[in-house]
Each structure stands twice: as structure tokens, then as C-alpha cells.
Design an enzyme around this catalytic site. Structure first.
Site, PDB file in Angstrom:
ATOM      1  N   ASP A  34      16.820   2.799 -46.115  1.00 44.03           N
ATOM      2  CA  ASP A  34      16.508   3.489 -47.362  1.00 44.03           C
ATOM      3  C   ASP A  34      15.709   2.571 -48.266  1.00 44.03           C
ATOM      4  O   ASP A  34      16.255   1.671 -48.900  1.00 44.03           O
ATOM      5  CB  ASP A  34      17.817   3.901 -48.038  1.00 44.03           C
ATOM      6  CG  ASP A  34      17.595   4.671 -49.324  1.00 44.03           C
ATOM      7  OD1 ASP A  34      16.432   4.939 -49.669  1.00 44.03           O
ATOM      8  OD2 ASP A  34      18.599   5.009 -49.986  1.00 44.03           O
ATOM      9  N   ASP A  37       7.842   5.977 -49.857  1.00 46.04           N
ATOM     10  CA  ASP A  37       9.255   6.026 -49.489  1.00 46.04           C
ATOM     11  C   ASP A  37       9.399   6.479 -48.042  1.00 46.04           C
ATOM     12  O   ASP A  37       9.221   7.649 -47.717  1.00 46.04           O
ATOM     13  CB  ASP A  37      10.010   6.978 -50.418  1.00 46.04           C
ATOM     14  CG  ASP A  37      11.476   7.089 -50.023  1.00 46.04           C
ATOM     15  OD1 ASP A  37      11.985   6.142 -49.405  1.00 46.04           O
ATOM     16  OD2 ASP A  37      12.094   8.116 -50.328  1.00 46.04           O
TER      17      ASP A  37
END
Length: 496
Positions: free
Chosen positions: A99, A317
Site C-alpha cells: 500500500d 498509487d
């Protein structure tokens, strides 16, 4: 970011052989895994909700409000990237999702309430037990790290138990809570001609005692989340501050076939990598996007819509499945694509999404798109990196725009855009770089230190040069599966 699996309970593995030497210190690496559900139709709303959950996690940590997302997603490729880490004494393995939108590594504790007990990914879940690890130590309220955590995240300290704890509530309603722990983290490393698997360092991480919402579901359950954000509490920041690894990490995510990928705590070297500076003093990987071009023609977009400000900005991301454009950019982008291809494909609307019936290969019809960033760095997107294959209709392939419209807020470049490219997150120099690459191939990884600027490795053999005269000091041929990339791709054909 985070389906049922009907017949497959094992993981297929794709191995890449890499040899690493990092000066006098080891270069750490981790196996990267990607799973996608088999024989399971994924509704578009499910994919949007998953990315919305992801964005809730990104935004809540930095105190920014969530934003609405609209559009489509790929019903075939619902990727989840994760890796294995070894923690505690004796060492125990845990599967953790990678993440880049958060900082903290956390694992499910053995005392966890409402944590999944099994996973639809075909992996065995583990739980961290502080009492069973001889090297585990709880973080007290007086620890300076706790004071920092309280200031920068949803953390608190209970004077009754003298224990530094956290609660993360995410935008989709899911959440986790627990307490901070110090314990040993182990790495597979190579130094010289010897292979070591027992190098370790004490790191701070979270031990979660409660899960809610999607985090409590079994379908895509893993043992925790591995935060690769730029903050001081991320593992990459902790290890680099100790000299264990360089302050840079890289990945290359394969988008086709059986998938694949590379994740390394180091700098992948490739001659064509272009770099753009990170926006300073941001909690996430914000970039200065300046313009978008379709088929070489700049779109009429005010670049201020991409600028980093309150509730605005452009974020890279790797945990987001799709990609998101603010409305001021999405509308001209969509119009330009449709105008370019309307003579060679049939534009249609499917379930509210702009799609195209394509009788031939994408490259023959659809243009390249370039995202242009500060410093002259352009990210060129092939049609497969902005379109999603959504089955067939009337004998033609149906491809839909994969970018989702954001009414206001952040432009987010997720896996749809990032796949089939090397990405380098150079925190030491505050920049991100990328280039197109076949991620099933081996890579060169820089292992340079301040004393050795030119060291690098190349899948299975390594050359180390001195810092100034370029002297070739060693050539090693070591066969080791340094990066074992367990990637399982599950695909169900969809016919509309």
C-alpha cells in the site's frame, strides 16, 4: 484495492532470478504477489467501491475529505498485490498487501476480534502473537515514537495500560484498531558470494485487534497491510534511516498474461527512465501534472485543476485498481478519444460507460495518450493503459474507457496506468521515475552506496564498480530466486 474463487486454491508462481550485493550492507527484497479471482463475475460497482475504500484510506490519514467517484472499471482484472514478510522470534511469515497510500505496516493479532479466519485467495492466514515472540516489545506512552504517531495519525495512548494504540477509520466504513509493537523483521539478502536469509532489523508496526467492514471479509483477506508511504513511520523510512536499505524502492507490474511483477527496496536502473520531482511536504506521492495530450495534441485543460492544494492534486498509487481524472480533464479527454476513433470503431454506451466496438487491434485505431509532468517527463499510455476490455458484442471486442470521472478532488494514477512500466520511488532525491518495460524480464538494480556509486545487478549476475574509476571488481553467477513473484491470474470470459 483490496470475488469468489470456485476451483483454484493454490497459487501459481513466476520466478525471477536476481542477485544482490549492497556495498557492505545488504539490499533487502521481498516476493511480490498478485491475485485475481477465478470464474467470478465482478460487478462494476464492486470495483468502484474497492477503489473508493482505497481512496478513503489515503484521504483519511491526511485529514482530507473523501470524494465521489463515477465511471467504469475492468470486470476481468481485479488485482491485489501483496508480499510475504517475516516477523518475530521465532520468525513467522505473513501475507501483507502493498500500500503506497499509507505508512504503517500492521498485522492481525492473535487476539483480534472480527478478523478473517480464512482467505478466498487460497493462502493460509497467520496471526501475530506478541507473547510468543521473544523479541517483541510494546510501545509505551512515553516512547517518542508514540508522541509522533499521535500527532500524525489516528493514534492515542491509554495511561491505564501505558500502551500506544491506533484506530484507522476508512472512507468506506471499514476500519482497524490495535497497538504498536517493536519486533524483528527478517530479510533475504545477498552479500558477496554468500546468501543470507537471517538478516534482521527491529521495526515499529501495528498489531490489529479489531477489524470492521471490508477488512473483516474473507474473500480477499490477507494478514495485514504493508505501508510504503513516504512518512517517517513507514518501514522503508525506518530501514533507510538505519542504513539497512537505500531510501528508494521500485516496482514493475506486469499487466498481461499470468501477470507478474517485481518489488525491490532499491533503485531499478533502466536507461530510458524519466524523472519528475515529488511535490514537497505531502503525505503521499503527489506529482505536478501539467498537461494531457491525445495523439500529440494538447487538450484544452487548465493545468491548475491538477495542482496540489486542499482537496486537489495528482497522486501516483499502485494500490488503486483503476485511474481517476477530475471532471475538467475527463471530459476533454473522453471527447478527444471518441473523435479520433469514431470512424474506425463504433462508440456505444454500456451501463452508462463510454465504450467502443473494435473490429481490429487497438493499436490500429486508438491513439497514444501522454501525461506531461514537471521537468519534461512524459508518461506515454498505450490504449491498453486507458481502456478496459469488457467482453464482446456482435462479434466485436468491446473496450471501455478505464478512467473514472471525479466530480472534484484528486487525479489518481492507479494500476491501469502503472502496469507494464518500471516505477522508481526515489525518496532520497524526492522524485519518481518511470519507463515502459516488459515486467516479465529481469531488471538491473542499483546497489550503490556513498562509497560505491556505480554498483548494479542484472538477473543472475552482478557487477560491482568502484565509485570513481569504474573498475570491474567482481562478476558473480549465483542462481537464486531472489524475487519469487507469486502471481495468480484468474480470468472469467465475459460475454455481453
Amino acid at each position: 484495492m483490496r470475488g469468489c474463487v470456485s476451483t483454484l486454491a493454490a497459487l501459481a508462481a513466476l520466478a525471477v532470478t536476481v542477485t544482490v550485493v549492497y556495498g557492505s550492507s545488504p539490499l533487502s527484497f521481498l516476493p511480490l504477489e498478485r491475485t485475481i479471482p477465478l470464474n467470478h463475475h465482478v460487478e462494476l460497482a464492486t470495483l468502484r467501491a474497492r477503489d473508493r475504500a482505497r481512496h478513503g484510506r489515503i484521504l483519511q490519514d491526511s485529514g482530507i475529505l473523501d470524494f465521489s467517484v463515477q465511471g467504469t472499471s475492468d470486470p476481468y482484472l481485479v488485482g491485489l498485490y501483496f508480499t510475504k514478510v517475516k516477523m518475530g522470534s521465532p520468525a513467522k511469515e505473513f501475507y501483507v498487501q502493498i500500500d503506497t497510500g499509507s505508512d504503517i505496516l500492521w498485522l492481525n493479532c492473535n487476539t483480534c476480534n472480527n478478523c478473517p479466519q480464512s482467505s478466498g485467495l487460497g493462502i493460509e492466514l497467520n496471526f501475530f502473537d506478541t507473547a510468543s515472540s521473544s523479541t517483541a516489545a510494546l510501545v509505551s506512552c512515553s516512547d517518542p515514537v508514540c508522541s509522533y504517531a499521535v500527532q500524525t495519525a489516528s493514534s492515542q495512548c491509554s495511561s491505564q495500560v501505558n500502551q500506544c494504540s491506533y484506530t484507522f477509520q476508512y472512507g468506506d466504513g471499514s476500519g482497524t484498531s490495535g497497538y504498536y509493537v517493536y519486533d524483528a523483521m527478517y530479510f533475504d539478502v545477498i552479500m558477496g558470494q554468500s546468501v543470507f536469509s537471517n538478516s534482521s532489523s527491529t521495526v515499529l508496526f501495528g498489531c490489529s485487534t479489531y477489524q470492521s467492514g471490508d477488512l473483516a471479509r474473507t474473500e480477499k483477506a490477507v494478514d495485514g497491510i504493508f505501508g510504503f508511504g513516504p512518512g517517517a513511520l513507514s518501514v522503508i523510512s525506518q530501514l533507510s534511516s538505519k542504513g539497512m536499505t537505500p531510501k528508494v524502492f521500485s516496482h514493475c507490474l506486469k499487466g498481461e498474461g499470468n501477470g507478474g511483477g517485481i518489488l525491490v527496496l532499491g533503485e531499478i536502473l533502466e536507461p530510458n527512465i524519466v524523472y519528475t520531482p515529488l511535490v514537497p511536504l505531502q503525505p503521499h506521492y503527489n506529482l505536478n501534472l501539467q498537461s494531457i495530450a491525445v495523439n500529440g495534441q494538447l487538450l484544452p485543460i487548465d493545468q491548475n485543476v491538477f495542482a496540489t492544494a486542499t482537496n486537489r492534486g495528482t497522486i501516483v498509487d499502485s494500490g488503486t485498481t483503476l485511474a481517476y481524472l477530475v471532471q475538467e480533464a475527463y471530459d476533454p479527454f473522453l471527447n478527444a478519444i471518441t473523435t479520433t476513433v469514431s470512424q474506425f470503431s463504433k462508440p456505444i454506451i454500456s451501463k452508462g460507460n463510454q465504450c467502443y466496438l473494435v473490429p481490429t487491434s487497438l493499436g490500429d485505431i486508438f491513439p497514444q495518450v501522454s501525461f506531461n509532468f514537471m521537468g519534461g517527463a512524459s508518461m506515454v499510455l498505450k490504449p491498453e493503459q486507458y481502456l478496459i476490455h469488457y467482453g464482446f458484442l456482435d462479434g466485436a471486442a468491446m473496450w471501455c474507457i478505464g478512467f473514472q470521472k471525479v466530480q472534484k478532488g484528486f487525479t489518481i494514477l492507479g494500476d491501469l496506468v502503472l502496469k507494464d512500466k518500471i516505477f522508481v520511488y526515489d525518496l532520497a532525491n524526492q522524485r519518481i521515475g518511470w519507463t515502459d518495460y516488459d515486467c516479465s524480464l529481469s531488471v538491473n538494480v542499483s546497489v550503490a552506496t556513498s562509497k560505491s556509486k556505480d554498483a548494479y545487478i542484472n538477473a543472475g549476475q552482478m557487477s560491482v564498480s568502484s565509485s570513481h574509476d569504474g573498475f570491474l571488481s567482481k562478476l558473480l553467477l549465483i542462481s537464486i530466486a531472489a524475487f519469487l513473484l507469486h502471481i495468480t491470474l484468474f480470468i472469467e470470459p465475459q460475454f455481453l
